[in-house]
Scaffold this active site. Structure first.
Site, PDB file in Angstrom:
ATOM      1  N   GLU A  79      31.669  61.053  15.545  1.00 40.11           N
ATOM      2  CA  GLU A  79      31.525  59.841  16.359  1.00 40.11           C
ATOM      3  C   GLU A  79      32.413  59.927  17.603  1.00 40.11           C
ATOM      4  OE1 GLU A  79      32.184  56.127  14.272  1.00 40.11           O
ATOM      5  OE2 GLU A  79      31.162  54.989  15.841  1.00 40.11           O
ATOM      6  N   ASP A 136      28.480  52.400  17.612  1.00 43.38           N
ATOM      7  CA  ASP A 136      27.790  51.198  17.145  1.00 43.38           C
ATOM      8  C   ASP A 136      27.590  50.219  18.304  1.00 43.38           C
ATOM      9  OD1 ASP A 136      30.242  49.997  17.592  1.00 43.38           O
ATOM     10  OD2 ASP A 136      30.846  50.105  15.483  1.00 43.38           O
ATOM     11  N   TYR A 146      39.540  47.776  13.390  1.00 41.51           N
ATOM     12  CA  TYR A 146      40.635  47.835  14.368  1.00 41.51           C
ATOM     13  C   TYR A 146      41.709  46.835  13.982  1.00 41.51           C
ATOM     14  CZ  TYR A 146      37.546  50.847  16.990  1.00 41.51           C
ATOM     15  OH  TYR A 146      36.731  51.882  17.366  1.00 41.51           O
ATOM     16  N   ASP A 202      32.463  50.252  21.712  1.00 45.83           N
ATOM     17  CA  ASP A 202      33.630  51.118  21.490  1.00 45.83           C
ATOM     18  C   ASP A 202      33.264  52.562  21.170  1.00 45.83           C
ATOM     19  OD1 ASP A 202      32.640  50.241  18.881  1.00 45.83           O
ATOM     20  OD2 ASP A 202      34.417  51.213  18.054  1.00 45.83           O
TER      21      ASP A 202
END
Ligand SMILES: *[C@@H]1O[C@H](CO)[C@@H](O)[C@H](O)[C@H]1NC(C)=O
Ligand SMILES: *[C@@H]1O[C@H](CO)[C@@H](O)[C@H](O)[C@H]1NC(C)=O
Length: 487
Positions: free
Chosen positions: A465, A80, A229, A77
Site C-alpha cells: 500500500e 482507501d 491513525y 491517505d
C-alpha cells in the site's frame, strides 16, 4: 509450477546483473517529478483534467454536506477512500518542509510541489474555519470504507464527518494542523502574501485550540481513528512541533518560549505521522545552528541523539538495517520511516555544512558527508539498488510493484467501466492476480520485509500500500539528490 520458478529465477539473475549498473543510472530528477504526480492522483474533490491521470475523476463533491460545511478537496491517505486529518496534515507539513529546504533545487517541479502543498493547505483552511468551535478532522469511517473495494468516484452517499471540539478535544490533530498551516504559510510568503497571511492566522487559531483544550483525539473518536491513525504518542509532540513551526513562520518569541516550557520529553528514533519529536527538534536546532539563536541551543542534543539512533555504526543505534542495507523499523509500511529519517539526515547535513559543525555518537564522528552518504544509500535502495533489483516507486524503471493495494489503481477506470460499481463488485479486482490496470505513477509502497523480500501482492497491504506520508518527505530528499548529482 516448476517452469514458473525457473523463469522467475532467470529474471532475478538478469535483474541482479542489471542492478550493478543501476547505481550509475539512477535518475533522481525523474523520480522527483513522478513523486509529485502521485499527489495529483490522491486528490479528492473537483479535479481538473490531467493528461497523465485520465483514470481519476472528481470525487467526494458532497463531503461535509450533512453538516452544512464544505469539506471537499484534500487527499485520500493511501489505498482507501478516507480522508484522515492527522496524516493529511503531517503530509502537508512535510511537503511544505521539502519546499522550504530544497525548493530552490526543484527546477520546474517547484511549481508542482507548491500545488501539492496548496491542495493540502486549502483543505485544512476549510477544516479549521469553524474554530474555535470545531476542527473537522476526518471524512469517512474506515471500518465501513474497508468493507468495500470501490473507486473514489463511485462513493455517492456522503461519508460521516468527524470533528474535535472544546468538549471533545484533539490537541494532536489540532497541533499537526497548526504545524501544516504555519509551514505552508512560509512556502507562499513570497508568492502570495495574502494567502500566506490567511494560513498563519488559521495556524494560530488551531494552535490556540490545541493548547487550550488538551486531549488525545483517540479518546473521543475511538474506533473512527483507532487503530488506523490512533495517536499513540499522545499530543505533547504535536504541541512542540506546532510551536516550532509557528515560531519559524511568525518569529514571535512566545512560540519558542512555549517550546522551551514543554520540557525535555523522551527521545525517539521514530519520526512519523504519529511522533513529531525528532522533526521538531531538528527544526528548532536549525534556529540555533543557522540563525544563531542561542535560546534554541537546548534542542541540539536531542536532534543529534536522533541521528545517533538511526546511523549505522553508531553505538546508540536502536533501529535495524536489513542485509540489503535498508533501515528497518516495522512490518507495516516500513518505508515511511525510511523517508522521514532520510529527510531529517539530509536537512541536518545541510545545517552542519552551513554552520561548519560536526558531532559525535560516542566515539564516532559525524559530519555532513556521512549523513548525506547514509541518506543516499536509502534513497538508492528505494529506487532499485537492492537485492531484488526492484524500484519501490511505481512507474520508476521497468521493475516496480504492479499489484499495489489501492482501490482506484486496481479497478478499471470510469472511462472503461462507466457504470458505477457497488461496494462488493470491486473485490474481484482486489483478489485478482493480474497487474493493476492504472499505474499510480510515483507512489512509494510500504516496501520489503526485514529480509529484503517483497511480495507484490495486493492483499499484503503492509508491503503493497502506498501512502501520502511515505512520499511527502521523499519530495525534498529527491530534490536534493537530483541537484547534487548534476555536478
Ligand atoms: C505524462 O504523459 C506524457 C505523455 O503521455 C509523457 O510523455 C510523460 O512522461 C508523462 N509524465 C509522467 C510524469 O508520467
Ligand atoms: C494522551 O495519550 C498519551 C499516550 O497514550 C497518554 O500518555 C496521555 O496520558 C494521554 N493524555 C490525556 C490527557 O488523556
Amino acid at each position: 509450477m516448476r517452469l514458473e520458478k525457473f523463469i522467475s529465477l532467470f529474471i532475478l539473475i538478469a535483474i541482479g546483473v542489471g542492478s550493478t549498473t543501476a547505481t550509475t543510472t539512477l535518475n533522481y530528477k525523474d523520480a522527483l517529478s513522478k513523486s509529485l504526480v502521485f499527489f495529483e492522483a490522491q486528490r479528492s474533490g473537483k479535479l481538473p483534467h490531467i493528461p497523465n491521470l485520465s483514470w481519476r475523476a472528481s470525487s467526494g463533491l458532497n463531503h461535509g454536506s450533512q453538516e452544512n460545511v464544505d469539506l471537499t478537496g484534500g487527499y485520500y491517505d493511501a489505498g482507501d477512500n478516507v480522508k484522515f486529518g492527522l496524516p493529511m496534515a503531517f503530509t502537508t507539513t512535510m511537503l511544505a518542509w521539502s519546499v522550504i529546504e530544497f525548493g530552490k533545487k526543484m527546477g520546474h517541479d517547484l511549481h508542482n510541489a507548491r500545488d501539492a502543498v496548496k491542495w493540502g493547505s486549502d483543505y485544512l483552511l476549510k477544516a479549521s474555519c469553524h474554530l474555535p468551535n470545531a476542527l473537522y478532522v476526518q471524512v469517512g469511517n474506515p471500518n465501513d470504507d474497508h468493507k468495500c473495494w470501490m473507486r473514489a468516484e463511485d462513493v455517492k452517499t456522503p461519508p460521516p464527518v468527524y470533528k474535535v471540539t472544546p468538549s471533545n478535544p484533539g490537541s494532536d490533530v489540532a497541533g499537526e494542523t497548526a504545524a501544516a498551516l504555519a509551514a505552508a504559510s512560509i512556502v507562499f510568503r513570497g508568492i502570495d502574501p495574502q494567502y500566506s497571511k490567511k494560513l498563519v492566522n488559521a495556524a494560530v487559531k488551531a494552535f490556540t485550540f490545541a493548547d487550550k483544550y488538551r486531549g488525545n483525539y483517540s479518546d473521543s473518536l475511538s474506533s473512527a481513528v483507532c487503530p488506523f491513525y490512533c495517536s499513540y504518542s499522545g499530543f505533547q509532540d504535536e504541541l512542540l512541533w506546532a510551536a516550532a513551526w509557528l515560531h519559524k513562520a511568525t518569529k514571535n518569541p512566545t512560540y519558542l518560549n512555549y517550546a522551551k516550557s514543554l520540557g525535555c520529553n523522551a527521545d525517539s528514533d521514530t519520526f512519523s505521522w504519529d511522533n513529531k519529536y525528532p522533526g521538531a527538534r531538528v527544526l528548532l536546532t536549525k534556529e540555533y545552528l543557522l540563525e544563531k539563536n542561542q535560546r534554541a541551543s537546548e534542542f541540539r542534543d536531542h536532534a543529534e541523539r536522533f541521528m545517533c539512533s538511526v546511523l549505522p555504526g553508531s553505538p546508540s543505534m536502536s533501529v535495524k538495517y536489513t542485509l540489503g542495507g535498508l533501515l528497518y523499523k516495522m512490518t507495516g509500511s516500513n518505508l515511511q520511516y525510511v523517508t522521514t529519517s532520510t529527510f531529517l539526515m539530509l536537512v541536518y547535513s545541510k545545517y552542519l555544512l552551513v554552520s561548519k559543525q560536526t558531532f559525535k555518537c560516542g566515539d564516532m564522528s559525524v559530519d555532513h558527508h556521512l549523513l548525506r552518504q547514509v541518506a543516499k544509500k536509502q534513497v538508492d535502495y528505494i529506487l532499485g539498488v537492492n537485492p531484488k533489483g526492484m524500484s519501490y516507486m511505481v512507474g520508476y524503471s521497468s521493475n516496480f510493484p504492479r499489484r499495489i493495494h489501492h482501490r482506484d489503481s486496481s479497478i478499471p477506470s470510469t472511462n472503461i467501466l462507466s457504470g458505477a460499481l457497488s461496494c462488493d463488485a470491486g473485490f474481484q479486482y482486489l483478489h485478482s492476480s493480474g497487474p493493476n490496470p492504472n499505474v499510480l505513477t510515483g507512489a512509494v509502497v510500504g516496501g520489503p520485509d526485514e529480509n529484503d523480500n517483497f511480495a507484490d501482492d495486493r492483499e499484503n497491504y503492509a508491503q503493497s500500500e502506498p501512502a501520502t506520508y511515505i512520499n511527502a518527505p521523499l519530495v525534498g530528499t529527491l530534490a536534493y539528490m537530483a541537484a547534487s548529482v548534476q555536478h
